[in-house]
Design a protein around this motif. Structure first.
Motif, PDB file in Angstrom:
ATOM      1  N   GLY A 140       0.793  -1.213   0.000  1.00 27.07           N
ATOM      2  CA  GLY A 140       0.000   0.000   0.000  1.00 27.07           C
ATOM      3  C   GLY A 140       0.831   1.271   0.000  1.00 27.07           C
ATOM      4  O   GLY A 140       0.394   2.313   0.506  1.00 27.07           O
ATOM      5  N   LEU A 141       2.017   1.221  -0.600  1.00 27.81           N
ATOM      6  CA  LEU A 141       2.894   2.386  -0.659  1.00 27.81           C
ATOM      7  C   LEU A 141       2.735   3.099  -2.000  1.00 27.81           C
ATOM      8  O   LEU A 141       2.499   2.457  -3.025  1.00 27.81           O
ATOM      9  N   PRO A 142       2.875   4.418  -2.030  1.00 31.57           N
ATOM     10  CA  PRO A 142       2.562   5.189  -3.243  1.00 31.57           C
ATOM     11  C   PRO A 142       3.605   5.028  -4.346  1.00 31.57           C
ATOM     12  O   PRO A 142       4.810   5.010  -4.089  1.00 31.57           O
ATOM     13  N   GLN A 143       3.128   4.919  -5.566  1.00 36.02           N
ATOM     14  CA  GLN A 143       3.971   4.884  -6.747  1.00 36.02           C
ATOM     15  C   GLN A 143       3.141   5.351  -7.940  1.00 36.02           C
ATOM     16  O   GLN A 143       1.910   5.311  -7.912  1.00 36.02           O
ATOM     17  N   PRO A 144       3.785   5.808  -9.024  1.00 37.49           N
ATOM     18  CA  PRO A 144       3.028   6.155 -10.227  1.00 37.49           C
ATOM     19  C   PRO A 144       2.347   4.917 -10.813  1.00 37.49           C
ATOM     20  O   PRO A 144       2.807   3.781 -10.598  1.00 37.49           O
ATOM     21  N   VAL A 145       1.290   5.134 -11.552  1.00 39.89           N
ATOM     22  CA  VAL A 145       0.578   4.026 -12.212  1.00 39.89           C
ATOM     23  C   VAL A 145       1.556   3.267 -13.108  1.00 39.89           C
ATOM     24  O   VAL A 145       2.346   3.865 -13.832  1.00 39.89           O
ATOM     25  N   TRP A 146       1.507   1.936 -13.031  1.00 39.87           N
ATOM     26  CA  TRP A 146       2.382   1.126 -13.867  1.00 39.87           C
ATOM     27  C   TRP A 146       1.583  -0.015 -14.483  1.00 39.87           C
ATOM     28  O   TRP A 146       0.503  -0.360 -14.012  1.00 39.87           O
ATOM     29  N   ALA A 171       9.147   9.309   3.539  1.00 44.63           N
ATOM     30  CA  ALA A 171      10.049   8.442   2.788  1.00 44.63           C
ATOM     31  C   ALA A 171      10.756   7.479   3.730  1.00 44.63           C
ATOM     32  O   ALA A 171      10.926   6.290   3.413  1.00 44.63           O
ATOM     33  N   ARG A 172      11.175   7.961   4.894  1.00 49.78           N
ATOM     34  CA  ARG A 172      11.808   7.078   5.879  1.00 49.78           C
ATOM     35  C   ARG A 172      10.838   6.014   6.368  1.00 49.78           C
ATOM     36  O   ARG A 172      11.200   4.832   6.524  1.00 49.78           O
ATOM     37  N   ASP A 173       9.591   6.413   6.612  1.00 47.07           N
ATOM     38  CA  ASP A 173       8.594   5.446   7.085  1.00 47.07           C
ATOM     39  C   ASP A 173       8.363   4.353   6.041  1.00 47.07           C
ATOM     40  O   ASP A 173       8.197   3.176   6.388  1.00 47.07           O
ATOM     41  N   ALA A 174       8.331   4.748   4.765  1.00 48.91           N
ATOM     42  CA  ALA A 174       8.136   3.755   3.706  1.00 48.91           C
ATOM     43  C   ALA A 174       9.311   2.795   3.643  1.00 48.91           C
ATOM     44  O   ALA A 174       9.133   1.581   3.466  1.00 48.91           O
ATOM     45  N   GLY A 195       7.303  16.711   0.264  1.00 47.31           N
ATOM     46  CA  GLY A 195       7.679  15.590   1.119  1.00 47.31           C
ATOM     47  C   GLY A 195       6.819  14.356   0.974  1.00 47.31           C
ATOM     48  O   GLY A 195       7.094  13.329   1.616  1.00 47.31           O
ATOM     49  N   TYR A 196       5.774  14.422   0.140  1.00 47.73           N
ATOM     50  CA  TYR A 196       4.920  13.249  -0.087  1.00 47.73           C
ATOM     51  C   TYR A 196       5.489  12.466  -1.273  1.00 47.73           C
ATOM     52  O   TYR A 196       5.443  12.940  -2.412  1.00 47.73           O
ATOM     53  N   PRO A 197       6.012  11.252  -1.030  1.00 50.80           N
ATOM     54  CA  PRO A 197       6.764  10.548  -2.077  1.00 50.80           C
ATOM     55  C   PRO A 197       5.909   9.632  -2.938  1.00 50.80           C
ATOM     56  O   PRO A 197       4.868   9.126  -2.514  1.00 50.80           O
ATOM     57  N   HIS A 198       6.370   9.452  -4.186  1.00 53.12           N
ATOM     58  CA  HIS A 198       5.909   8.378  -5.064  1.00 53.12           C
ATOM     59  C   HIS A 198       7.168   7.619  -5.487  1.00 53.12           C
ATOM     60  O   HIS A 198       8.049   8.186  -6.136  1.00 53.12           O
ATOM     61  N   PHE A 199       7.248   6.344  -5.132  1.00 49.77           N
ATOM     62  CA  PHE A 199       8.475   5.578  -5.318  1.00 49.77           C
ATOM     63  C   PHE A 199       8.558   5.004  -6.731  1.00 49.77           C
ATOM     64  O   PHE A 199       7.563   4.548  -7.297  1.00 49.77           O
TER      65      PHE A 199
END
Length: 319
Positions: free
Chosen positions: A50-56, A156-159, A182-186
């Motif tokens: 459930g971690l954020p990333q761009p649509v793939w 980012a550290r929490d992820a 500061g809101y990341p997308h990996f």
């Protein structure tokens, strides 16, 4: 002891049982590596956690609406190789065929919003005890971060902690992301410690040695100091030569104060005068022939990159 500092981390994990207990080494097991070394497996892991990333998507199952521009990536690759930008679905199909020509699996991904960042973390069997976050301030070859500024990005550290805990990770783990406020997308994972000289306020090499030798580690997670800038003059020169040519090289080096200042992490001439030699040779080559920058970088990467063919050979040998 052995300190796996680049692509050989996967190779050592694959052959860890051959080393036994004779050599101290801090590296995760191969099953954990398989979740992050592959870009496709890492994208699936992010979805599962459930971690954020761009649509793939995979090429044979595109979304209903394909973005006007998107990235095409080979499953395995390093230093920006095997990653191309498509400016239309038609160009994307061409790139998929081109990058998958050697049998490599390929994925596609929408662009991530914001600014490039990176979190470097160290784990002791799933417990994160050091982490550092930074953002890009200067470009190297392939858009890499040739200069950086340390920042405080707790999300980012929490992820990173979530991933390391889920995989019971042991050793270094580095995540690339884009962020907005500061809101990341990996976008990618490097299963090792990447460029530890950039970790302002966190002595990643010393902590890695302590981890490897079983010495005392910090009880609370050590984090970096925000606002500290670091750079690699050599990487800046190569990046400028590939995009801006001769005047770009001079401007890039001048903007950072040159290779002598204290923020230099690769060729610190004051502390290591001999490091001026590769710096002078490489910059001279690029000033004479700027287009040689791509060849210089590609030759270096070829010396350490783990290829799909090598991965298959190692799996056959260890199965």
């Amino acid at each position: 002891m052995i300190l796996p500092t680049h692509e050989q981390a996967w190779l050592i994990a694959a052959g860890l049982e051959l080393l036994g207990t004779r050599v101290p080494i801090a590296v995760a097991d191969l099953a954990a590596f398989d979740q992050v070394q592959s870009k496709i497996a890492f994208a699936r892991l992010l979805d599962d956690l459930g971690l954020p990333q761009p649509v793939w998507w995979l090429p044979d199952s595109p979304p209903t609406v394909v973005p006007p521009t998107f990235w095409v990536k080979t499953e395995f690759g390093t230093a920006g190789r095997g990653v191309r930008r498509a400016h239309s679905p038609e160009q994307g199909r061409v790139l998929v065929r081109e990058l998958g020509r050697d049998g490599s699996a390929v994925m596609c991904q929408a662009p991530a919003p914001g600014e490039y960042g990176q979190v470097q973390a160290l784990f002791d069997h799933g417990r994160m005890f050091a982490a550092h976050t930074c953002v890009q301030t200067g470009n190297g070859i392939g858009g890499s971060a040739a200069s950086r500024e340390s920042v405080d990005h707790p999300l980012a550290r929490d992820a990173a902690r979530t991933i390391g805990t889920a995989l019971n990770w042991h050793g270094g783990l580095t995540l690339d992301y884009f962020h907005q406020d500061g809101y990341p997308h990996f976008i990618e994972c490097n299963p090792r410690t990447v460029e530890p000289g950039n970790a302002a306020g966190v002595n990643l090499p010393a902590l890695t040695i302590a981890l490897t030798l079983g010495a005392d580690l910090p009880v609370d997670c050590v984090t970096g100091i925000p606002g500290v800038r670091t750079h690699s003059s050599l990487a800046l020169a190569l990046g400028a030569a590939a995009t801006s040519y001769r005047w770009g090289i001079v401007a890039a080096l001048s903007s950072q104060g040159g290779p002598v200042v204290g923020s230099e992490v690769l060729t610190p001439i004051r502390e290591d005068p001999l490091s001026a030699i590769p710096m002078a040779v490489t910059v001279s080559k690029t000033l004479v022939r700027p287009r040689s920058a791509e060849t210089i970088a590609a030759t270096a990467v070829d010396q350490y990159a783990i290829t799909p063919a090598l991965i298959d050979r190692v799996r056959e040998a260890t199965s």
